[in-house]
Structures are given as C-alpha cells and as structure tokens.
Design a protein around this motif. Structure first.
Motif, mmCIF file in Angstrom:
data_model
loop_
_atom_site.group_PDB
_atom_site.id
_atom_site.type_symbol
_atom_site.label_atom_id
_atom_site.label_comp_id
_atom_site.label_asym_id
_atom_site.label_seq_id
_atom_site.Cartn_x
_atom_site.Cartn_y
_atom_site.Cartn_z
ATOM 1 N N ALA A 77 0.831 -1.205 0.000
ATOM 2 C CA ALA A 77 0.000 0.000 0.000
ATOM 3 C C ALA A 77 0.868 1.258 0.000
ATOM 4 O O ALA A 77 0.524 2.266 -0.633
ATOM 5 N N VAL A 78 1.996 1.200 0.705
ATOM 6 C CA VAL A 78 2.923 2.343 0.721
ATOM 7 C C VAL A 78 3.477 2.596 -0.679
ATOM 8 O O VAL A 78 3.528 3.737 -1.149
ATOM 9 N N ILE A 79 3.885 1.525 -1.368
ATOM 10 C CA ILE A 79 4.459 1.676 -2.703
ATOM 11 C C ILE A 79 3.416 2.200 -3.686
ATOM 12 O O ILE A 79 3.694 3.075 -4.513
ATOM 13 N N VAL A 80 2.198 1.684 -3.602
ATOM 14 C CA VAL A 80 1.129 2.146 -4.496
ATOM 15 C C VAL A 80 0.838 3.622 -4.280
ATOM 16 O O VAL A 80 0.713 4.406 -5.229
ATOM 17 N N THR A 81 0.741 4.027 -3.014
ATOM 18 C CA THR A 81 0.434 5.418 -2.705
ATOM 19 C C THR A 81 1.563 6.343 -3.137
ATOM 20 O O THR A 81 1.323 7.419 -3.717
ATOM 21 N N LEU A 82 2.798 5.951 -2.873
ATOM 22 C CA LEU A 82 3.939 6.760 -3.299
ATOM 23 C C LEU A 82 4.001 6.860 -4.820
ATOM 24 O O LEU A 82 4.295 7.929 -5.372
ATOM 25 N N THR A 83 3.729 5.762 -5.503
ATOM 26 C CA THR A 83 3.759 5.777 -6.966
ATOM 27 C C THR A 83 2.732 6.745 -7.526
ATOM 28 O O THR A 83 3.005 7.511 -8.467
ATOM 29 N N HIS A 84 1.531 6.727 -6.956
ATOM 30 C CA HIS A 84 0.486 7.646 -7.401
ATOM 31 C C HIS A 84 0.920 9.097 -7.222
ATOM 32 O O HIS A 84 0.700 9.947 -8.097
ATOM 33 N N TYR A 85 1.555 9.391 -6.104
ATOM 34 C CA TYR A 85 1.991 10.752 -5.835
ATOM 35 C C TYR A 85 3.142 11.174 -6.759
ATOM 36 O O TYR A 85 3.212 12.319 -7.212
ATOM 37 N N LEU A 86 4.037 10.238 -7.070
ATOM 38 C CA LEU A 86 5.252 10.580 -7.807
ATOM 39 C C LEU A 86 5.063 10.596 -9.322
ATOM 40 O O LEU A 86 5.874 11.189 -10.038
ATOM 41 N N LEU A 87 4.024 9.953 -9.816
ATOM 42 C CA LEU A 87 3.850 9.825 -11.267
ATOM 43 C C LEU A 87 3.898 11.157 -12.027
ATOM 44 O O LEU A 87 4.653 11.282 -12.997
ATOM 45 N N PRO A 88 3.109 12.169 -11.645
ATOM 46 C CA PRO A 88 3.166 13.429 -12.402
ATOM 47 C C PRO A 88 4.545 14.076 -12.362
ATOM 48 O O PRO A 88 4.958 14.718 -13.342
ATOM 49 N N LEU A 89 5.261 13.923 -11.261
ATOM 50 C CA LEU A 89 6.588 14.514 -11.156
ATOM 51 C C LEU A 89 7.571 13.834 -12.095
ATOM 52 O O LEU A 89 8.484 14.479 -12.629
ATOM 53 N N ALA A 90 7.402 12.532 -12.298
ATOM 54 C CA ALA A 90 8.285 11.817 -13.215
ATOM 55 C C ALA A 90 7.947 12.090 -14.672
ATOM 56 O O ALA A 90 8.817 12.012 -15.551
ATOM 57 N N MET A 91 6.686 12.409 -14.950
ATOM 58 C CA MET A 91 6.271 12.648 -16.330
ATOM 59 C C MET A 91 6.921 13.897 -16.921
ATOM 60 O O MET A 91 7.252 13.937 -18.111
ATOM 61 N N LEU A 92 7.110 14.920 -16.110
ATOM 62 C CA LEU A 92 7.568 16.207 -16.634
ATOM 63 C C LEU A 92 8.925 16.120 -17.344
ATOM 64 O O LEU A 92 9.040 16.513 -18.506
ATOM 65 N N PRO A 93 9.991 15.634 -16.681
ATOM 66 C CA PRO A 93 11.275 15.572 -17.399
ATOM 67 C C PRO A 93 11.264 14.580 -18.553
ATOM 68 O O PRO A 93 11.923 14.811 -19.576
ATOM 69 N N LEU A 94 10.510 13.487 -18.421
ATOM 70 C CA LEU A 94 10.485 12.494 -19.488
ATOM 71 C C LEU A 94 9.777 13.019 -20.730
ATOM 72 O O LEU A 94 10.263 12.844 -21.855
ATOM 73 N N PHE A 95 8.640 13.674 -20.550
ATOM 74 C CA PHE A 95 7.932 14.212 -21.706
ATOM 75 C C PHE A 95 8.741 15.328 -22.363
ATOM 76 O O PHE A 95 8.773 15.444 -23.598
ATOM 77 N N GLY A 96 9.403 16.149 -21.537
ATOM 78 C CA GLY A 96 10.245 17.200 -22.109
ATOM 79 C C GLY A 96 11.368 16.627 -22.953
ATOM 80 O O GLY A 96 11.691 17.167 -24.025
ATOM 81 N N ALA A 97 11.969 15.523 -22.515
ATOM 82 C CA ALA A 97 13.045 14.904 -23.297
ATOM 83 C C ALA A 97 12.505 14.236 -24.552
ATOM 84 O O ALA A 97 13.134 14.285 -25.615
ATOM 85 N N LEU A 98 11.341 13.606 -24.453
ATOM 86 C CA LEU A 98 10.763 12.941 -25.616
ATOM 87 C C LEU A 98 10.363 13.939 -26.704
ATOM 88 O O LEU A 98 10.377 13.607 -27.898
ATOM 89 N N ARG A 99 10.011 15.154 -26.331
ATOM 90 C CA ARG A 99 9.641 16.165 -27.326
ATOM 91 C C ARG A 99 10.830 16.542 -28.197
ATOM 92 O O ARG A 99 10.646 17.005 -29.336
ATOM 93 N N ASP A 100 12.053 16.372 -27.681
ATOM 94 C CA ASP A 100 13.242 16.744 -28.450
ATOM 95 C C ASP A 100 13.666 15.668 -29.444
ATOM 96 O O ASP A 100 14.593 15.891 -30.231
ATOM 97 N N ILE A 101 13.055 14.496 -29.394
ATOM 98 C CA ILE A 101 13.410 13.426 -30.331
ATOM 99 C C ILE A 101 12.756 13.698 -31.684
ATOM 100 O O ILE A 101 11.550 13.971 -31.773
ATOM 101 N N ASP A 102 13.545 13.607 -32.723
ATOM 102 C CA ASP A 102 13.049 13.859 -34.081
ATOM 103 C C ASP A 102 12.168 12.694 -34.530
ATOM 104 O O ASP A 102 12.544 11.521 -34.420
#
Length: 283
Positions: free
Chosen positions: A153-178
């Motif tokens: 339950a701790v891992i599930v709750t932490l994952t839910h909280y952290l997901l949007p924070l992890a999306m930001l740098p990843l989506f920014g990097a993926l936008r730079d791929i041709d």
C-alpha cells in the motif's frame, strides 16, 4: 570593460537569490551537519565532537535504512516506468488526445498530498471501494484485510503521488526526439520495443535518471505515507528521524540519521546512473 560591467550586473541580479539560498538552505544544513557530531544529554545538546551518532545509525537503524532504500527504489522504478510509457504514448501515439491526458495528469499535482493518501485509504480499506466492488460481484465472501497497512500500500500510494513529477522531465526529453528517427527505425523493420530500446531510451538517459532520482529522493525521505497506510512494523527511516526530532528531542542523532540517509541515497543514485550508462554503452 563592457563585459566586466555585464558580469557585475549579472552578479548583482543573482545576489538576492544566492543570499536566500545560503541563508535558507546551506546555513541550516551546515548547522545540522555539525550538530550531527554532538550528543544529547538530559534533553540538552552538548557540543562534544564524536562519531557515536553515526555508529548508532548503522547498528540500531541499519535494517530500517535498508528497508527504506528498497521501498524507495521500488516506488521510483515503478513510477518512472509508468511515467515513461505514458509520456511515450502522449508524444508518439495519442495525438491531440495525448495532450489532454497530459494536462489531466498534471492537474493532479494541485491535489494535496494528504488527499491522495486518504484516497488510497478509502480505496483499499475494509469498507473501501475495492472491497465493496469485490463483495458486490461475489468474488469474495468477506473484505480482504491485507490490501491496506502494508508495504504494498505504501508503494502504491507513493507511486500515485510521484507519477506526475516523473512525467515532466520524461515528456520534455521525448519532445526533443526527431520523428524522422522513429520513422526510419520502423521503416527498417524495428518494432515498438526495439525502437524504444535502441532509439528512444539512449537519447533520454539524463531525463530518465532525473525522473528516477526525483522519485527516489522524495520516497526515501517520506514518513507520512508509511504512518497512514503502512504497517506498524514497516516504519521507514523518515519515521525514525521524525521521532528523534519530535518525541525524543535527540536532534544530533536525528541529524546523523538524516545525513546518513542522504549519503546512502546518493550512493544508490550513483550506482543507478552508472548502471544506465554502462547498459546503454553496451548496446
């Protein structure tokens, strides 16, 4: 002369931010680092330089430290993986609908952290949504007690909280791929998995590590989630640090525990970064 004036003007503009950083971050951190070598006696701090606090961290709390690093590593790995898959779909597969989903995902950042924790307590509890749904369908005869108050339950709750924070740098990097690189790989017969492994991941390795590091550090320092959805015997290191500063009034030991956690976390992140570098270099 002009360049020197420009440098001076830039320095003056940065001075307020630098002073705020030194006063609000570096100075308190340095004070607690010095205090971590002192000792507490009768609820008083005695400036007596020694290493007993750090020795106690690994003798008395070594198990909790290892458990915390394991939980944080698992939560960060799951959150980074799901965030990458979501960001990849938004960038390359979902078109305009992907941007809408991304906005919806990022809006969850405005929801309070405690709100998310209590939401999962509502979902996983004995009278929660999940148990109620299983009971109504007849799949179970009585509520499942093991869904809540455990490490999962701790891992599930932490994952839910952290997901949007992890999306930001990843989506920014993926936008730079041709897009032409993805198209070229597909024209040569590469499937989705091969495109991700050979084309996408090597180019976003820094963002991948940044997303993982952000999730890992936040999860490793958390003490609210294990207090509310974890088991009594599954306290994380942050709970013990909070206890030293709050209930026990032993700030030197609490400071030593905090810096030990920081050091151990940096070692894990360094090993993870090295593993990613060697893994991509070997391909």
């Amino acid at each position: 002369m002009t360049a020197r004036r420009g440098t001076l003007a830039t320095g003056l503009l940065l001075l307020p931010a630098a002073l705020a950083f030194l006063g609000l971050f570096v100075a308190p951190l340095g004070y607690f680092f010095v205090q971590s070598f002192w000792k507490a006696s009768s609820f008083r701090i005695v400036p007596d330089f020694q290493f007993d606090n750090y020795a106690r961290v690994f003798t008395d709390y070594g198990g909790a430290l290892g458990f915390t690093l394991g939980v944080a590593f698992m939560a960060a790995t799951v959150a980074t993986t799901i965030a990458f898959l979501f960001a990849y779909a938004v960038r390359f597969s979902l078109g305009r609908a992907g941007n809408v989903l991304l906005v919806i995902a990022l809006i969850t950042l405005f929801g309070g952290y405690l709100v998310k924790i209590y939401a999962w307590r509502t979902i996983l509890g004995l009278d929660g949504i999940l148990n109620s749904a299983l009971l109504s369908t007849g799949l179970i005869a009585e509520p499942l007690p093991f869904l809540l108050f455990n490490t999962g339950a701790v891992i599930v709750t932490l994952t839910h909280y952290l997901l949007p924070l992890a999306m930001l740098p990843l989506f920014g990097a993926l936008r730079d791929i041709d897009d032409s690189e993805i198209a070229a790989a597909r024209d040569m017969g590469a499937g989705v998995t091969r495109v991700i492994i050979d084309v996408v991941l090597p180019q976003i390795r820094p963002a991948l590590l940044a997303a993982f590091a952000m999730c890992f550090l936040l999860a490793a320092g958390d003490y609210v989630t294990p207090s509310l959805v974890g088991s009594p015997g599954g306290a994380m290191f942050g709970n013990f640090i909070q206890s030293q500063f709050g209930l026990r009034m032993n700030t030197p030991l609490g400071a030593a525990m905090a810096f030990s956690l920081i050091g151990a976390s940096l070692l894990v992140l360094g090993a993870t970064g090295l593993a990613l570098r060697l893994g991509f270099r070997a391909r």
